[in-house]
Design an enzyme around this catalytic site. Structure first.
Site, PDB file in Angstrom:
ATOM      1  CB  THR A   1      -0.903   0.001   1.264  1.00 56.16           C
ATOM      2  OG1 THR A   1      -1.440   1.301   1.458  1.00 56.16           O
ATOM      3  CG2 THR A   1      -0.125  -0.359   2.526  1.00 56.16           C
ATOM      4  CG  ASP A   2      -1.086   5.049  -0.903  1.00 54.57           C
ATOM      5  OD1 ASP A   2      -1.615   4.414   0.032  1.00 54.57           O
ATOM      6  OD2 ASP A   2      -1.664   5.975  -1.512  1.00 54.57           O
TER       7      ASP A   2
ATOM      8  CE1 TYR B   1      -3.351  -2.485   5.911  1.00 57.27           C
ATOM      9  CE2 TYR B   1      -3.132  -0.136   5.384  1.00 57.27           C
ATOM     10  CZ  TYR B   1      -3.289  -1.460   4.963  1.00 57.27           C
ATOM     11  OH  TYR B   1      -3.370  -1.754   3.623  1.00 57.27           O
TER      12      TYR B   1
ATOM     13  CE  LYS C   1      -0.186  -4.544   3.085  1.00 57.40           C
ATOM     14  NZ  LYS C   1      -0.714  -5.853   2.593  1.00 57.40           N
TER      15      LYS C   1
HETATM   16  P1  NAD Z   1     -10.117  -6.912   2.690  1.00 53.34           P
HETATM   17  O1  NAD Z   1     -10.069  -6.673   4.148  1.00 53.34           O
HETATM   18  O2  NAD Z   1     -11.367  -6.609   1.924  1.00 53.34           O
HETATM   19  O3  NAD Z   1      -9.768  -8.437   2.385  1.00 53.34           O
HETATM   20  C1  NAD Z   1      -8.776  -9.142   3.104  1.00 53.34           C
HETATM   21  C2  NAD Z   1      -9.006 -10.625   2.869  1.00 53.34           C
HETATM   22  O4  NAD Z   1      -7.968 -11.363   3.520  1.00 53.34           O
HETATM   23  C3  NAD Z   1     -10.331 -11.134   3.432  1.00 53.34           C
HETATM   24  O5  NAD Z   1     -11.005 -11.933   2.478  1.00 53.34           O
HETATM   25  C4  NAD Z   1      -9.910 -11.968   4.638  1.00 53.34           C
HETATM   26  O6  NAD Z   1     -10.797 -13.032   4.936  1.00 53.34           O
HETATM   27  C5  NAD Z   1      -8.550 -12.466   4.170  1.00 53.34           C
HETATM   28  N1  NAD Z   1      -7.689 -12.873   5.275  1.00 53.34           N
HETATM   29  C6  NAD Z   1      -7.403 -12.196   6.413  1.00 53.34           C
HETATM   30  N2  NAD Z   1      -6.579 -12.911   7.191  1.00 53.34           N
HETATM   31  C7  NAD Z   1      -6.308 -14.068   6.527  1.00 53.34           C
HETATM   32  C8  NAD Z   1      -5.508 -15.195   6.793  1.00 53.34           C
HETATM   33  N3  NAD Z   1      -4.808 -15.315   7.938  1.00 53.34           N
HETATM   34  N4  NAD Z   1      -5.449 -16.185   5.878  1.00 53.34           N
HETATM   35  C9  NAD Z   1      -6.152 -16.097   4.724  1.00 53.34           C
HETATM   36  N5  NAD Z   1      -6.948 -15.062   4.423  1.00 53.34           N
HETATM   37  C10 NAD Z   1      -7.017 -14.048   5.311  1.00 53.34           C
HETATM   38  O7  NAD Z   1      -8.878  -6.104   2.083  1.00 53.34           O
HETATM   39  P2  NAD Z   1      -8.676  -5.463   0.643  1.00 53.34           P
HETATM   40  O8  NAD Z   1      -9.102  -4.058   0.689  1.00 53.34           O
HETATM   41  O9  NAD Z   1      -9.217  -6.367  -0.388  1.00 53.34           O
HETATM   42  O10 NAD Z   1      -7.077  -5.448   0.578  1.00 53.34           O
HETATM   43  C11 NAD Z   1      -6.369  -6.532   0.012  1.00 53.34           C
HETATM   44  C12 NAD Z   1      -4.877  -6.225   0.040  1.00 53.34           C
HETATM   45  O11 NAD Z   1      -4.620  -5.028  -0.686  1.00 53.34           O
HETATM   46  C13 NAD Z   1      -4.340  -5.998   1.448  1.00 53.34           C
HETATM   47  O12 NAD Z   1      -3.068  -6.608   1.519  1.00 53.34           O
HETATM   48  C14 NAD Z   1      -4.211  -4.484   1.564  1.00 53.34           C
HETATM   49  O13 NAD Z   1      -3.179  -4.127   2.435  1.00 53.34           O
HETATM   50  C15 NAD Z   1      -3.891  -4.119   0.125  1.00 53.34           C
HETATM   51  N6  NAD Z   1      -4.300  -2.759  -0.287  1.00 53.34           N
HETATM   52  C16 NAD Z   1      -5.604  -2.341  -0.090  1.00 53.34           C
HETATM   53  C17 NAD Z   1      -5.970  -1.074  -0.526  1.00 53.34           C
HETATM   54  C18 NAD Z   1      -7.395  -0.590  -0.357  1.00 53.34           C
HETATM   55  O14 NAD Z   1      -7.673   0.580  -0.648  1.00 53.34           O
HETATM   56  N7  NAD Z   1      -8.357  -1.421   0.048  1.00 53.34           N
HETATM   57  C19 NAD Z   1      -5.033  -0.230  -1.140  1.00 53.34           C
HETATM   58  C20 NAD Z   1      -3.720  -0.699  -1.316  1.00 53.34           C
HETATM   59  C21 NAD Z   1      -3.372  -1.965  -0.893  1.00 53.34           C
END
Ligand code: NAD
Ligand code: TYD
Length: 346
Positions: free
Chosen positions: A128-129, A154, A158
């Protein structure tokens, strides 16, 4: 050309559920395995309509090393797209333990498993940024060379996972790259995050809680642009345009204050009776995130395609038209979080 066998961690979450669909659209992938623990933010409904015979779901944790090792060997996985995480900043401020366990410990497990197979298994680590910290109003947007300077729990977990990935590239020669994206929006985002929370509250006529002055800035990108970037990054690793250890940023080129976002949502909902309520600020609230996309454009020929006004309209319509999904998501756990987080405000 050899067809690819992919493992997606966190494929029942918001971004993962879009990535799984996009991989299945491509003919390059002969197998897409979604491994998800189905925590509060991961829902089977997010992938329930996928009927492709190349798709398979496994309910498991990335922290279960033995299971992961056996699965990867058995399924002859070529690449892991690692998205599974605890992803909500406010929850990390509330309790850091699950963030350390999943974001750091889970990434450690994945790295050890790749190393122990002794085979080349590519890793696309989704970061993430927020690991770059916070920008001032007139600062230049983050590049891949910006210092790592996380400012909330958080983001710190990361950043730690990014460092672990880099250390395994350097020490053991594993084939991993890191992507760092700005704030995503789109269908199926869990309604604890700003945009879906405001859409649901706006539809119901509930108050719209803005932390502090609401002038914090985020660089919003549609989730489909992000997952196309993730796939382009993997293509880059395979064809040599990216090398192990490379970082690539993705941003929406769409900086907006939180107040602008919420006003746009209310305007588009049309007949909402909701009103903005300024509430106490988030602890350590980062003021501004913004991404410079030059590397993704130059190296991957990627750029964000979905225009904000169209993307947000489509997203609002999706939430309006998917009451069944909303009802299944708004569980007791969700209600508990909302009443705990906003208890002093409403
Ligand atoms: P989210 O919270 O919607 O989804 C996370 C998923 O991970 C869920 O389905 C959860 O059940 C699963 N999970 C959690 N712990 C687990 C484990 N121990 N084993 C297996 N599965 C597990 O998150 P998101 O928004 O879809 O983000 C996904 C990724 O992208 C993350 O790594 C986040 O840091 C990164 N990210 C998100 C954003 C954003 O704006 N949402 C931006 C940049 C990066
Ligand atoms: P969020 O969607 O949680 O993403 P992040 O913290 O990872 O950027 O929040 C986006 C912005 O919206 C952030 O500045 C915090 C703010 N915000 C509110 O003002 N009120 C809310 O109820 C929420 C959830 C977020």
């Amino acid at each position: 050309m050899k067809k690819i066998r992919a493992l997606v961690t966190g494929g029942c979450g918001f971004i993962g559920s879009h990535l799984v669909r996009q991989l299945l659209i491509s003919n390059n992938f002969e197998f897409v395995l979604n491994l998800d623990l189905l925590t509060y933010s991961g829902h089977p409904e997010n992938c329930a309509d996928i009927s492709d015979s190349r798709y398979c779901f496994k309910h498991a944790s990335i922290n279960d090393k033995q299971n992961l090792l056996e699965l990867i060997k058995k399924e002859k996985v070529d690449v892991i797209f690692h998205l599974a995480a605890e992803s909500h900043v406010d929850r990390s401020i509330n309790s850091i333990e699950p963030f350390v366990r999943t974001n750091i410990g889970g990434t450690q497990t994945i790295l050890e498993v790749i190393k122990e197979t002794g085979c080349r298994i590519d890793l696309v680590h989704i970061s993430t940024d927020e690991v770059y910290g916070s920008l001032g109003k007139n600062d230049a947007p983050f590049t891949e060379k910006s210092p790592i300077s996380p400012r909330n729990p958080y983001a710190a977990t990361k950043a730690a996972s990014d460092h672990l990935v880099q250390s395994f590239v350097n020490t053991y020669g594993i084939s991993a790259i890191i992507t760092r994206c700005s704030n995503n929006y789109g269908p199926r985002q869990f309604p604890e995050k700003l945009i879906p929370l405001m859409i649901l509250n706006g539809i119901k006529g509930d108050p719209l809680p803005i932390y502090g002055d609401g002038l914090q800035i985020r660089d919003w990108i549609h989730v489909e642009d992000h997952v196309n970037g993730i796939i382009a990054a993997y293509d880059g690793l395979r064809n040599g345009n990216l090398s192990p250890g490379d970082v690539i940023n993705f941003g929406g080129e769409n900086e907006k204050t939180n107040l602008e976002i919420v006003n746009e949502i209310i305007k588009q909902i049309g007949n909402s009776t909701s009103e903005i309520k300024h509430i106490k600020d988030r602890l350590g609230h980062d003021r501004r995130y913004a991404i410079n996309n030059k590397k993704a454009k130059d190296v991957l020929n990627w750029s964000p395609k979905i225009i904000w006004v169209n993307g947000i309209e489509e997203t609002i319509n999706w939430y309006k038209n998917n009451e069944k999904w909303i009802n299944s998501i708004i569980s007791g756990e969700y209600r508990n979080w909302i009443s705990k987080q906003y208890k002093d405000d409403f």
